[in-house]
Motif scaffolding. Sequence first.
Motif, PDB file in Angstrom:
ATOM      1  N   LYS A   8       8.748  28.933  -1.913  1.00  0.00           N
ATOM      2  CA  LYS A   8       6.585  30.302  -2.498  1.00  0.00           C
ATOM      3  C   LYS A   8       6.018  29.926  -1.771  1.00  0.00           C
ATOM      4  N   ALA A   9       5.138  31.275  -1.304  1.00  0.00           N
ATOM      5  CA  ALA A   9       4.351  31.193  -0.413  1.00  0.00           C
ATOM      6  C   ALA A   9       3.077  31.519  -0.856  1.00  0.00           C
ATOM      7  N   GLU A  10       1.665  30.427  -0.418  1.00  0.00           N
ATOM      8  CA  GLU A  10       0.869  31.093  -1.026  1.00  0.00           C
ATOM      9  C   GLU A  10       0.270  31.022  -2.223  1.00  0.00           C
ATOM     10  N   THR A  11       0.694  29.645  -3.426  1.00  0.00           N
ATOM     11  CA  THR A  11       0.374  29.679  -4.542  1.00  0.00           C
ATOM     12  C   THR A  11      -1.227  28.929  -4.634  1.00  0.00           C
ATOM     13  N   ARG A  12      -1.522  29.885  -5.153  1.00  0.00           N
ATOM     14  CA  ARG A  12      -3.112  29.632  -5.294  1.00  0.00           C
ATOM     15  C   ARG A  12      -3.539  28.937  -6.812  1.00  0.00           C
ATOM     16  N   VAL A  13      -4.157  27.667  -6.844  1.00  0.00           N
ATOM     17  CA  VAL A  13      -4.578  26.646  -8.079  1.00  0.00           C
ATOM     18  C   VAL A  13      -5.375  26.074  -7.464  1.00  0.00           C
ATOM     19  N   VAL A  14      -6.232  25.819  -9.003  1.00  0.00           N
ATOM     20  CA  VAL A  14      -7.824  25.716  -9.312  1.00  0.00           C
ATOM     21  C   VAL A  14      -7.303  24.541 -10.121  1.00  0.00           C
ATOM     22  N   ARG A  15      -8.289  23.054  -9.826  1.00  0.00           N
ATOM     23  CA  ARG A  15      -8.108  22.033 -10.293  1.00  0.00           C
ATOM     24  C   ARG A  15      -9.044  21.669 -11.505  1.00  0.00           C
ATOM     25  N   LEU A  16      -9.555  21.527 -12.422  1.00  0.00           N
ATOM     26  CA  LEU A  16     -10.683  21.442 -13.220  1.00  0.00           C
ATOM     27  C   LEU A  16     -10.693  19.979 -13.166  1.00  0.00           C
ATOM     28  N   CYS A  17     -11.636  18.896 -13.157  1.00  0.00           N
ATOM     29  CA  CYS A  17     -11.767  17.570 -14.263  1.00  0.00           C
ATOM     30  C   CYS A  17     -12.626  17.983 -14.391  1.00  0.00           C
ATOM     31  N   ARG A  18     -12.841  17.419 -16.144  1.00  0.00           N
ATOM     32  CA  ARG A  18     -14.048  17.803 -17.617  1.00  0.00           C
ATOM     33  C   ARG A  18     -13.651  16.448 -18.015  1.00  0.00           C
ATOM     34  N   ASP A  19     -13.690  15.873 -16.922  1.00  0.00           N
ATOM     35  CA  ASP A  19     -13.597  14.188 -17.587  1.00  0.00           C
ATOM     36  C   ASP A  19     -14.942  14.224 -18.305  1.00  0.00           C
ATOM     37  N   THR A  20     -15.793  14.384 -17.819  1.00  0.00           N
ATOM     38  CA  THR A  20     -17.307  13.791 -17.488  1.00  0.00           C
ATOM     39  C   THR A  20     -17.608  15.303 -17.446  1.00  0.00           C
ATOM     40  N   PRO A  21     -19.177  15.003 -17.933  1.00  0.00           N
ATOM     41  CA  PRO A  21     -20.490  16.374 -18.173  1.00  0.00           C
ATOM     42  C   PRO A  21     -20.099  16.938 -16.489  1.00  0.00           C
ATOM     43  N   ARG A  22     -20.661  15.879 -15.679  1.00  0.00           N
ATOM     44  CA  ARG A  22     -20.532  16.185 -14.262  1.00  0.00           C
ATOM     45  C   ARG A  22     -19.128  16.679 -13.548  1.00  0.00           C
ATOM     46  N   GLU A  42     -15.720  18.301 -11.285  1.00  0.00           N
ATOM     47  CA  GLU A  42     -14.940  18.459 -10.648  1.00  0.00           C
ATOM     48  C   GLU A  42     -14.338  19.784 -10.096  1.00  0.00           C
ATOM     49  N   ILE A  43     -13.897  20.171  -8.773  1.00  0.00           N
ATOM     50  CA  ILE A  43     -13.218  20.742  -8.831  1.00  0.00           C
ATOM     51  C   ILE A  43     -12.287  20.812  -7.527  1.00  0.00           C
ATOM     52  N   ARG A  44     -11.055  20.836  -7.286  1.00  0.00           N
ATOM     53  CA  ARG A  44     -10.291  21.497  -6.446  1.00  0.00           C
ATOM     54  C   ARG A  44      -9.328  23.359  -5.997  1.00  0.00           C
ATOM     55  N   ASP A  45      -9.645  23.209  -4.970  1.00  0.00           N
ATOM     56  CA  ASP A  45      -8.969  25.106  -4.682  1.00  0.00           C
ATOM     57  C   ASP A  45      -7.914  24.900  -3.860  1.00  0.00           C
ATOM     58  N   LEU A  46      -6.869  25.025  -3.854  1.00  0.00           N
ATOM     59  CA  LEU A  46      -5.658  24.995  -2.998  1.00  0.00           C
ATOM     60  C   LEU A  46      -5.113  26.190  -2.905  1.00  0.00           C
ATOM     61  N   ASN A  47      -4.092  26.470  -2.038  1.00  0.00           N
ATOM     62  CA  ASN A  47      -3.143  26.832  -1.453  1.00  0.00           C
ATOM     63  C   ASN A  47      -2.224  26.936  -1.104  1.00  0.00           C
ATOM     64  N   VAL A  48      -1.003  27.125  -1.659  1.00  0.00           N
ATOM     65  CA  VAL A  48       0.623  25.754  -1.089  1.00  0.00           C
ATOM     66  C   VAL A  48       1.060  26.339  -1.307  1.00  0.00           C
ATOM     67  N   SER A  49       1.839  26.610  -0.078  1.00  0.00           N
ATOM     68  CA  SER A  49       3.188  27.200   0.424  1.00  0.00           C
ATOM     69  C   SER A  49       4.222  25.915   0.606  1.00  0.00           C
ATOM     70  N   ILE A  50       5.416  26.767  -0.042  1.00  0.00           N
ATOM     71  CA  ILE A  50       6.355  25.479  -0.117  1.00  0.00           C
ATOM     72  C   ILE A  50       7.610  26.433   0.846  1.00  0.00           C
ATOM     73  N   ALA A  51       8.377  25.379   1.209  1.00  0.00           N
ATOM     74  CA  ALA A  51       9.953  25.997   1.976  1.00  0.00           C
ATOM     75  C   ALA A  51      11.046  24.731   1.710  1.00  0.00           C
ATOM     76  N   LEU A  52      12.152  25.754   1.348  1.00  0.00           N
ATOM     77  CA  LEU A  52      13.253  24.499   1.194  1.00  0.00           C
ATOM     78  C   LEU A  52      14.063  25.116   1.796  1.00  0.00           C
ATOM     79  N   SER A  53      15.066  24.136   2.216  1.00  0.00           N
ATOM     80  CA  SER A  53      15.872  24.004   2.922  1.00  0.00           C
ATOM     81  C   SER A  53      17.258  23.393   2.081  1.00  0.00           C
ATOM     82  N   GLY A  54      18.763  23.539   2.484  1.00  0.00           N
ATOM     83  CA  GLY A  54      19.615  22.501   2.246  1.00  0.00           C
ATOM     84  C   GLY A  54      21.276  23.960   2.710  1.00  0.00           C
ATOM     85  N   ASP A  55      21.536  23.378   1.598  1.00  0.00           N
ATOM     86  CA  ASP A  55      22.573  24.245   1.595  1.00  0.00           C
ATOM     87  C   ASP A  55      23.046  25.232   1.130  1.00  0.00           C
TER      88      ASP A  55
END
Length: 273
Positions: free
Chosen positions: A11-25, A27-40
């Motif tokens: 799966k290529a280019e999964t966009r995921v945004v993760r907020l940390c709301r533990d405090t009033p301040r 945090e934000i993480r904004d990622l683009n994730v690509s996965i490639a699998l191989s095998g049998d």
Amino acid sequence: MARLDVNQYGKAETRVVRLCRDTPRHEIRDLNVSIALSGDLTDVHLSGDNSHVVPTDTQKNTVYAFARAGIDQVETFGLRLARHFVDEFDPIHGASVDLDEYAWQRVGDHSFSRGSGGETRTAHIGYDGDVATVSAGLKDLLLLNSTDSEFTGYIKDRYTTLPETKDRILATAVSATWVYASDDLDFTRAFADARGAVIAAFADTYSLSLQQTLYSIGERVLSAVPEVTEVSLSLPNKHHFVYDLSPFGLDNPGLVFNAADRPYGLIEGTVKR
């Protein structure tokens, strides 16, 4: 007779945004994730037998599910994903995960700003069931020196029109990838040190060529981060040409430039220990 050779899927280019709301301040993480699998995976190619296939939609969902537990360092998040797919599913023997992280600038406790384009943090994870490899880097880091760069002494032939210069703008958009010797270290610190070394080397080097600057950057990263074994760099030369103002009765002592888009010189190389 045909035979199946090296193959992978994911799966290529999964966009995921993760907020940390533990405090009033927040945090934000904004990622683009690509996965490639191989095998049998021979049967799925030859006969359409899907019994060894982890659907790419499942891979996407796993990214979001893992993000729920938090995203600490992009490298460790990628390691978690790669190990999960190989260790969880017998037919899957190898996984690679590529991650881009987009930086948001804080403008308030829960307010952020990010311009279009610009620098992106990168990471690549490989895992074969035994050994994990980690590389990291950045792309599109815009750097410019307004002086302390020249370009002279090059080969000239009947097609050469470029004049030699003892003083020029040197500008580039750095893409760099460095390889770590370990998959267990403080990746955030190592990234910060490597990024700082890239910028410092560019600023400190009196450049006789962009190739010389490339080597200086690689050398500085290796010196600054002992855990790095090699650095690969791609440096497009963002040409700035002094614009001819003489038709308007004006001189131009290196003050006004045409910032050319393309074509551009592209300097690439790898520096190893």
